[in-house]
Design a protein around this motif. Sequence first.
Motif, PDB file in Angstrom:
ATOM      1  N   LEU A  40       0.834  -1.194   0.000  1.00 40.78           N
ATOM      2  CA  LEU A  40       0.000   0.000   0.000  1.00 40.78           C
ATOM      3  C   LEU A  40       0.875   1.252   0.000  1.00 40.78           C
ATOM      4  CD1 LEU A  40      -2.789   1.389   0.300  1.00 40.78           C
ATOM      5  CD2 LEU A  40      -2.537   1.125   2.782  1.00 40.78           C
ATOM      6  N   GLU A  41       1.910   1.257   0.842  1.00 41.84           N
ATOM      7  CA  GLU A  41       2.820   2.402   0.894  1.00 41.84           C
ATOM      8  C   GLU A  41       3.530   2.599  -0.446  1.00 41.84           C
ATOM      9  OE1 GLU A  41       4.364   2.805   5.450  1.00 41.84           O
ATOM     10  OE2 GLU A  41       4.963   0.974   4.401  1.00 41.84           O
ATOM     11  N   ALA A  42       3.949   1.479  -1.043  1.00 44.62           N
ATOM     12  CA  ALA A  42       4.650   1.567  -2.325  1.00 44.62           C
ATOM     13  C   ALA A  42       3.736   2.150  -3.402  1.00 44.62           C
ATOM     14  CB  ALA A  42       5.151   0.190  -2.739  1.00 44.62           C
ATOM     15  N   GLY A  43       2.472   1.723  -3.382  1.00 45.29           N
ATOM     16  CA  GLY A  43       1.531   2.235  -4.367  1.00 45.29           C
ATOM     17  C   GLY A  43       1.253   3.713  -4.188  1.00 45.29           C
ATOM     18  N   LEU A  44       1.261   4.172  -2.949  1.00 48.51           N
ATOM     19  CA  LEU A  44       1.003   5.581  -2.664  1.00 48.51           C
ATOM     20  C   LEU A  44       2.249   6.439  -2.839  1.00 48.51           C
ATOM     21  CD1 LEU A  44      -1.140   5.160   0.574  1.00 48.51           C
ATOM     22  CD2 LEU A  44      -1.982   5.958  -1.644  1.00 48.51           C
ATOM     23  N   GLY A  45       3.401   5.787  -2.776  1.00 49.20           N
ATOM     24  CA  GLY A  45       4.654   6.535  -2.843  1.00 49.20           C
ATOM     25  C   GLY A  45       4.909   7.344  -1.591  1.00 49.20           C
ATOM     26  N   ALA A  46       4.433   6.841  -0.451  1.00 48.16           N
ATOM     27  CA  ALA A  46       4.598   7.565   0.812  1.00 48.16           C
ATOM     28  C   ALA A  46       4.729   6.567   1.957  1.00 48.16           C
ATOM     29  CB  ALA A  46       3.416   8.499   1.058  1.00 48.16           C
ATOM     30  N   ARG A  47       5.553   6.910   2.932  1.00 46.03           N
ATOM     31  CA  ARG A  47       5.667   6.071   4.126  1.00 46.03           C
ATOM     32  C   ARG A  47       4.565   6.465   5.100  1.00 46.03           C
ATOM     33  NH1 ARG A  47       9.028   2.618   6.402  1.00 46.03           N
ATOM     34  NH2 ARG A  47      10.533   2.837   4.708  1.00 46.03           N
ATOM     35  N   LEU A  48       3.724   5.490   5.452  1.00 47.99           N
ATOM     36  CA  LEU A  48       2.597   5.741   6.343  1.00 47.99           C
ATOM     37  C   LEU A  48       2.913   5.430   7.798  1.00 47.99           C
ATOM     38  CD1 LEU A  48      -0.237   4.143   4.154  1.00 47.99           C
ATOM     39  CD2 LEU A  48       0.408   6.567   4.296  1.00 47.99           C
ATOM     40  N   LEU A  49       3.851   4.517   8.008  1.00 48.28           N
ATOM     41  CA  LEU A  49       4.140   4.039   9.364  1.00 48.28           C
ATOM     42  C   LEU A  49       5.632   4.090   9.651  1.00 48.28           C
ATOM     43  CD1 LEU A  49       1.867   0.863   9.268  1.00 48.28           C
ATOM     44  CD2 LEU A  49       1.370   2.969  10.526  1.00 48.28           C
ATOM     45  N   THR A  50       5.957   4.471  10.880  1.00 49.59           N
ATOM     46  CA  THR A  50       7.325   4.355  11.377  1.00 49.59           C
ATOM     47  C   THR A  50       7.415   3.087  12.195  1.00 49.59           C
ATOM     48  OG1 THR A  50       7.627   6.751  11.457  1.00 49.59           O
ATOM     49  CG2 THR A  50       9.110   5.408  12.795  1.00 49.59           C
ATOM     50  N   ARG A  51       8.281   2.177  11.803  1.00 51.10           N
ATOM     51  CA  ARG A  51       8.393   0.872  12.443  1.00 51.10           C
ATOM     52  C   ARG A  51       9.624   0.837  13.329  1.00 51.10           C
ATOM     53  NH1 ARG A  51       6.452   0.939   7.395  1.00 51.10           N
ATOM     54  NH2 ARG A  51       4.988  -0.642   6.623  1.00 51.10           N
ATOM     55  N   THR A  52       9.417   0.492  14.607  1.00 52.95           N
ATOM     56  CA  THR A  52      10.527   0.282  15.529  1.00 52.95           C
ATOM     57  C   THR A  52      10.341  -1.076  16.180  1.00 52.95           C
ATOM     58  OG1 THR A  52       9.465   1.198  17.512  1.00 52.95           O
ATOM     59  CG2 THR A  52      10.495   2.770  15.995  1.00 52.95           C
ATOM     60  N   THR A  53      11.298  -1.487  16.984  1.00 55.46           N
ATOM     61  CA  THR A  53      11.190  -2.780  17.670  1.00 55.46           C
ATOM     62  C   THR A  53      10.119  -2.743  18.754  1.00 55.46           C
ATOM     63  OG1 THR A  53      12.959  -2.095  19.180  1.00 55.46           O
ATOM     64  CG2 THR A  53      13.602  -3.365  17.227  1.00 55.46           C
ATOM     65  N   ARG A  54       9.724  -1.541  19.184  1.00 53.59           N
ATOM     66  CA  ARG A  54       8.757  -1.426  20.272  1.00 53.59           C
ATOM     67  C   ARG A  54       7.341  -1.110  19.809  1.00 53.59           C
ATOM     68  NH1 ARG A  54      11.744   1.807  25.248  1.00 53.59           N
ATOM     69  NH2 ARG A  54      13.445   0.307  25.580  1.00 53.59           N
ATOM     70  N   ALA A  55       7.220  -0.388  18.716  1.00 51.82           N
ATOM     71  CA  ALA A  55       5.878   0.040  18.312  1.00 51.82           C
ATOM     72  C   ALA A  55       5.855   0.402  16.838  1.00 51.82           C
ATOM     73  CB  ALA A  55       5.423   1.232  19.144  1.00 51.82           C
TER      74      ALA A  55
END
Length: 301
Positions: A40-55
């Motif tokens: 979904l992010e690739a299709g939009l060309g935008a990062r929607l979520l920040t992924r960390t080991t905690r959240a």
Amino acid sequence: MKDIFALKLYTRVARLGSFSAAARECGLSQPQASRIVADLEAGLGARLLTRTTRAVVPTEAGTDFLERVEMILAALDDAEQSVREGKELRGLVRASMPTSFGVHTLIPLLADFTDRHPDLHVQLLLEDRRLDLVRDAVDVAIRLGSTAGATATVRAIGTIPRVIVAAPAYLDRAGAPETPDDLARHRIVGGPASAVPTAWVFERDGETTAVDLQPHFSTNENEGAVAAAVAGLGITSTSRWACARALAEGALVPLLTAWRMKDIPAHAYFPMGAATRAAARALVDHLVTELRREAKAARGS
């Protein structure tokens, strides 16, 4: 439909802050959920979520996208409902409510609603603690008491009479209070219903008497407070519906009946506001109608 599913999955990941939790809700594995959102992010060309080991946390763009998508998904739900033959609701609607209120009052009112919508899964979350409605994907919450500080869309659905009760065995030992001030010498059972500011406020002949009491025994659920009162642990202030059976059976008796207590207001909270699904609004419409019918019948009896 695949794109719609991806949007729904994204909203749950963003609200829960977890790919694993969202995947379980949607019947997927964690890698599957992660891949769908990444696509979904690739299709939009935008990062929607920040992924960390905690959240997992929405980015600024992801937060804006989330709010817009939830509105779109609600509109799609309404559009589908508007053209469906027979107007039957489908899917899942999640409602939270206090345990006693759900068990003794609301569940008995749902038979006609579920008969009219056989393809709708009604899931009730019964507990007296207040959930994080958005995080727990609650479509509507039924709550009692003041609406102060509410951030959700709120609708009044009715009022619940309050009573002061105790077991005959306790009264045989301690005697019955004759005035509100007499409660100070009695053992008090505390619960959610007796913890609100109006729990021990009495009115008679235009005068108001407020009694500040500290519990000798307390519990976090009204069911527990009623059970403790039935067991003879003391006097409690609760809703009439919470102890209706115990009163009918004589396990509890009402006290200080010459004084009037303020009714407890009940409200429906819609955490998604305008994005609330049609099923949640229909469920509340049904409950309001049934509660008014019961109140009218009670006044006529």
